[in-house]
Enzyme design. Structure first.
Site: not given
Length: 150
Positions: A71, A104
């Site tokens: 966006c 992670h």
């Protein structure tokens, strides 16, 4: 390090991310990935939650897929996508963020802002997102806890 070339990416944008979509799709296809385009086909005003939902629904049915949402800033898409329990959407404005999101956090959706990142930066973000896989190990327990949250 690099994901399986059979990886499928599902793309969604709102009107403020529509111009970047073609670059992202071309990049992914040139790397050998499959792409599903769920974005609007023009720049007429649309609501970003509707397109985040479309992508997240496909990922729910196909958890092996990954999503990319774009966006204007990336913020709206990341907020919308993270409403879904099965989604770990990461808003990334540079390659380091994208790398860490995969390593992670096992991010399965990359969110970007067309008005924030230029094409060169977007290319490095995409490269990092597709090049790295979840490390697991000490991070697995943390990611599992995310899945338990409401």
């Amino acid at each position: 390090m690099r994901e399986n070339k059979k990886q499928t990416y599902v793309i969604g944008t709102d009107h403020a991310g529509a111009n970047l979509k073609d670059f992202v799709m071309t990049f992914l296809r040139e790397k050998g990935f499959s792409v599903i385009d769920l974005a609007p086909q023009d720049t007429q005003r649309v609501d970003y939650p509707d397109y985040a939902k479309k992508v997240c629904d496909v990922l729910k049915e196909n958890p092996q897929y990954k999503g990319i949402l774009i966006c204007g800033s990336g913020i709206g898409m990341s907020i919308a996508a993270n409403r879904y329990k099965h989604i770990r959407a990461a808003l990334c404005h540079d390659a380091y963020m994208a790398k860490m999101a995969r390593l992670h956090n096992d991010a399965n959706v990359l969110c970007m802002g067309e008005r924030i990142s230029g094409v060169g930066e977007v290319e490095s973000i995409l490269e990092a997102f597709v090049d790295f896989e979840f490390e697991g190990g000490r991070h697995a327990q943390r990611v599992e806890k995310l899945g338990d949250m409401e």
